[in-house]
Design an enzyme around this catalytic site. Sequence first.
Site, PDB file in Angstrom:
ATOM      1  N   TYR A  55       0.749  -1.080  -0.045  1.00 46.27           N
ATOM      2  CA  TYR A  55      -0.065   0.045  -0.121  1.00 46.27           C
ATOM      3  C   TYR A  55       0.866   1.237  -0.171  1.00 46.27           C
ATOM      4  O   TYR A  55       0.767   2.024  -0.827  1.00 46.27           O
ATOM      5  CB  TYR A  55      -1.078  -0.090   1.121  1.00 46.27           C
ATOM      6  CG  TYR A  55      -1.793  -1.047   1.026  1.00 46.27           C
ATOM      7  CD1 TYR A  55      -3.131  -0.963   0.320  1.00 46.27           C
ATOM      8  CD2 TYR A  55      -1.960  -2.092   2.068  1.00 46.27           C
ATOM      9  CE1 TYR A  55      -4.049  -1.950   0.067  1.00 46.27           C
ATOM     10  CE2 TYR A  55      -2.892  -3.186   1.818  1.00 46.27           C
ATOM     11  CZ  TYR A  55      -3.796  -3.158   0.953  1.00 46.27           C
ATOM     12  OH  TYR A  55      -5.099  -4.016   0.741  1.00 46.27           O
ATOM     13  N   HIS A  74      -7.851   1.442   1.378  1.00 44.03           N
ATOM     14  CA  HIS A  74      -7.574  -0.001   1.645  1.00 44.03           C
ATOM     15  C   HIS A  74      -6.402  -0.180   2.867  1.00 44.03           C
ATOM     16  O   HIS A  74      -6.276  -1.315   3.164  1.00 44.03           O
ATOM     17  CB  HIS A  74      -7.485  -0.626   0.309  1.00 44.03           C
ATOM     18  CG  HIS A  74      -8.013  -1.994   0.452  1.00 44.03           C
ATOM     19  ND1 HIS A  74      -7.643  -2.814   1.508  1.00 44.03           N
ATOM     20  CD2 HIS A  74      -8.371  -2.718  -0.560  1.00 44.03           C
ATOM     21  CE1 HIS A  74      -8.256  -4.190   1.271  1.00 44.03           C
ATOM     22  NE2 HIS A  74      -8.493  -4.019  -0.093  1.00 44.03           N
ATOM     23  N   SER A 127     -12.923 -11.006  -4.927  1.00 46.36           N
ATOM     24  CA  SER A 127     -12.914 -11.192  -3.565  1.00 46.36           C
ATOM     25  C   SER A 127     -14.431 -11.188  -3.340  1.00 46.36           C
ATOM     26  O   SER A 127     -15.138 -10.627  -4.151  1.00 46.36           O
ATOM     27  CB  SER A 127     -12.459  -9.941  -2.753  1.00 46.36           C
ATOM     28  OG  SER A 127     -13.035  -8.719  -3.088  1.00 46.36           O
ATOM     29  N   PRO A 132     -11.601   0.780  -2.735  1.00 44.01           N
ATOM     30  CA  PRO A 132     -12.894   0.137  -3.330  1.00 44.01           C
ATOM     31  C   PRO A 132     -14.243   1.123  -2.837  1.00 44.01           C
ATOM     32  O   PRO A 132     -13.913   2.019  -1.924  1.00 44.01           O
ATOM     33  CB  PRO A 132     -13.215  -1.118  -2.595  1.00 44.01           C
ATOM     34  CG  PRO A 132     -11.567  -1.379  -1.910  1.00 44.01           C
ATOM     35  CD  PRO A 132     -11.420  -0.335  -1.687  1.00 44.01           C
TER      36      PRO A 132
END
Length: 589
Positions: A72, A302, A516, A85
Amino acid sequence: NLLKYPVLPLNETLDRFMLTVEPLLTPKEFAKQKEINQNFKEKEGELLQVLLEDVGKCEKNWMAQRWLTNAYLKYRDPVTVYVSPGMTFPYHKFNDLKEFVKYTAKVIYGLGKFKAFVDTGEIPVVKMGKNELDNSQFGKVFGTCRIPARGTDRIVYNPCSDYIVVIYKNHFYKMGLYDSDGNLLSSATLAKQLEEIRDAESSVGIPYGILTTDTRDNWAEAYGQLMKNPENAKTVETIQAAMFTVSMDQCIDLQPGQQMKQLILGLIHGDGSKVNSGNRWMDKTIQLVVNPNGNVGFTYEHSPAEGQPIAMMMDYVVKKMEADEDFGSCGSTKVECGPQKLNFAPLNDCVGQWIFYANRNIDKLINDLQCNVLKFTCFGKNYIKEQKLGPDSFVQMALQLAFYKLHQVPAAQYESAHLRIFENGRTETIRSCSNESLAFCKAMTDPKTSNEEKVYLMREAVGGHQKYARNALMGKGVDRHLLGLKLMALENNLPVPEFFSSPGYVKSMHFRVSTSQVASVNEAFMGYGPATDDGYASCYNPRDDDIIVAITCWRYNHDTDPDKFAKALEGAFLEMQKVLEGAKSPKSK
């Protein structure tokens, strides 16, 4: 009672790795990969394994900080589309703006109540088998913010934050959530403050928030310029320390049949510089986004957490609001201070230039992203369970089949598995493409294969996926261990071994289908951008009687198309059902 994250035996990981790469390689490539593996195991791999085992002895979770940093904080593409997301709420029709504000206030109140559960440790501890699951991610989403920096970002935590920041027409307002005694304000009291903010702004402000949608290095440069001014620094730091932000967006018209697509795209990117992309602060872990057209949801950064805590938060708020019309009425009415506008200094040419670049870049990114949301209504997980198959693995094999039918090759397919049995555990990769899944796809596209054989191979593929998933959930995957070995080379200034540029490693890491499962009982779903230029993202919510799948891919790649993939996936679901229904017996070995 959380487990220590292990360092797996090198032989075990490499053997498992070879099984996952075989369907992606030619026989010649596979033979070559065996040689590369053996050399790696006998030479550099042995040393790197010792280094990793030494690190593992000293740290409760040797991967946690390394994953946060490398997956990240070092990632340089924008968090918009690539990282963050969108998580939808069920669609909610607002009859007027007053109802829109009232609903927004109730959601804010619900999030305040949820945070109280987190702070007092009332989030239930769930078990997986005999093992308790880590709840620490719930405490890392409120008050958290990513800070741009050249090369590697930082992350700051403000768990004691007692206010939110409301963004309306690109203007920022600090708004308290509690009275002087620490009691959460009622939803009606919060609504009055939201009305004050709406009444105060008649024109659109300078879109400082658009800077947060740009590449991390661009944003870092702009951030450096922005923070030179003390007034700007004070405003930005106030935004960063907020519990979460609330984006009250400008209304956009809903197109017939496109509502679910418009909903998720509005959450992922805000629809462009001339719409709502500037009405964001993408570095905040939680952004509540509310549009008068009825589209509501979260955009979440995220870095500190996975999707399921965010989905649980949404489910909690929706359930409370549906069960009690007066939800939010019992809070305090004592407002210590009304909403305070957070001002920026007059715009200078340098920051203005960065805003120009960010506007241009977000509009190009939005144009490049294509999306289709499939709501498959012929059956859901209840039917799949009746066939004595695992719903998640069934969906994964349908995704494999859809890709195979469209592209005539198997896809390296990523599915995230949580590692919450470990302290500060994040995710392991479930490698869904297998020898069993490829055999299943070949059988389903071969008219000469009998129905019984197709059912048998389907069950073998689903069972193989379930076995890999169970191992991954216990920390026995491939990807995190291999990443750890590579990082040992980098951290100790050693050459990165040839293994990490081998055909098997490169092809199996090129996840053309990134997936996912984010489950919710509500008509809600999560969506995000694809992991590769030539692939798809597919995030799904398998409910009792339907399956919702958000599919994205890139417009500039002429081999991928979200509409064709959605149609192929629908066809895969129906073909798998037809095969199961037509089987003479559901036997398996």
